[in-house]
Design a protein around this motif. Structure first.
Motif, short mmCIF file in Angstrom:
data_model
loop_
_atom_site.label_atom_id
_atom_site.label_comp_id
_atom_site.label_asym_id
_atom_site.label_seq_id
_atom_site.Cartn_x
_atom_site.Cartn_y
_atom_site.Cartn_z
N ASN A 1 114.39 51.96 29.68
CA ASN A 1 114.43 53.17 30.78
C ASN A 1 113.92 54.48 30.23
O ASN A 1 113.87 55.09 31.08
CB ASN A 1 115.86 53.38 31.19
N ILE B 1 117.08 61.86 26.27
CA ILE B 1 118.13 60.79 26.64
C ILE B 1 119.08 61.45 27.40
O ILE B 1 119.80 62.41 26.72
CB ILE B 1 118.90 59.66 25.32
N GLY B 2 119.90 61.02 28.45
CA GLY B 2 120.83 61.50 29.26
C GLY B 2 120.43 61.69 30.79
O GLY B 2 119.36 61.88 31.11
N THR B 3 121.47 61.40 31.76
CA THR B 3 121.27 61.30 32.97
C THR B 3 121.51 62.75 33.67
O THR B 3 120.35 63.01 34.20
CB THR B 3 122.04 60.39 33.52
N LEU B 4 122.13 63.37 33.34
CA LEU B 4 122.54 64.66 34.06
C LEU B 4 121.80 65.85 33.32
O LEU B 4 121.09 66.62 33.74
CB LEU B 4 123.86 65.05 34.27
N SER B 5 122.12 65.75 31.98
CA SER B 5 121.21 66.74 31.02
C SER B 5 120.63 66.19 30.01
O SER B 5 121.24 66.17 28.89
CB SER B 5 122.40 67.88 30.59
N PRO B 6 119.43 65.73 30.05
CA PRO B 6 118.92 65.03 28.91
C PRO B 6 118.53 66.00 27.84
O PRO B 6 118.36 67.26 28.02
CB PRO B 6 117.49 64.48 29.76
#
Length: 118
Positions: free
Chosen positions: A31, A99-104
């Motif tokens: 992803n 990496i990270g959904t809200l705050s990559p």
């Protein structure tokens, strides 16, 4: 935890080739867009290439036509094939993933030195 480990750097003559590898772990590799950056001594780190999760690629103008980024989602590896190397390609090369959904947040490997002699 997220880990990125580059390898494959070395000393090469101008006009030669090298292939860098970056081994990734600790996140869903399929992803993630993966990037290569480089930093020459005394200069700022600069972006080199990107490969998206859909295998779309883009390159800095300075390396376009000479470098190729690719990925192996099974082995969780990203590669940078570097051809027609120039002395100005000399730098430490870093693998990057945000990496990270809200705050990559950005993750970096330790870097691998590429030195191109004239």
């Amino acid at each position: 935890q997220v880990q990125l480990a580059e390898s494959g750097g070395g000393l090469v003559q101008a006009g030669g080739s090298l292939t860098l590898s970056c081994a990734a772990s600790g996140f869903i590799f399929d992803n993630a867009a993966m990037r290569w950056y480089r930093q020459a001594r005394g200069k700022q780190r600069e972006w080199v290439a990107i490969i998206t999760k859909s295998d779309n690629t883009n390159y800095a103008d300075s390396v376009k036509g000479r470098f190729t980024i690719s990925r192996d989602n099974v082995k969780k590896l990203v590669f940078l094939q570097m051809n027609s190397l120039k002395p100005e390609d000399t730098a430490v090369y870093y693998c990057n993933a945000n990496i990270g959904t809200l705050s990559p947040r950005p993750y970096w490997g330790q870097g691998t030195q590429v030195t191109v002699s004239s």
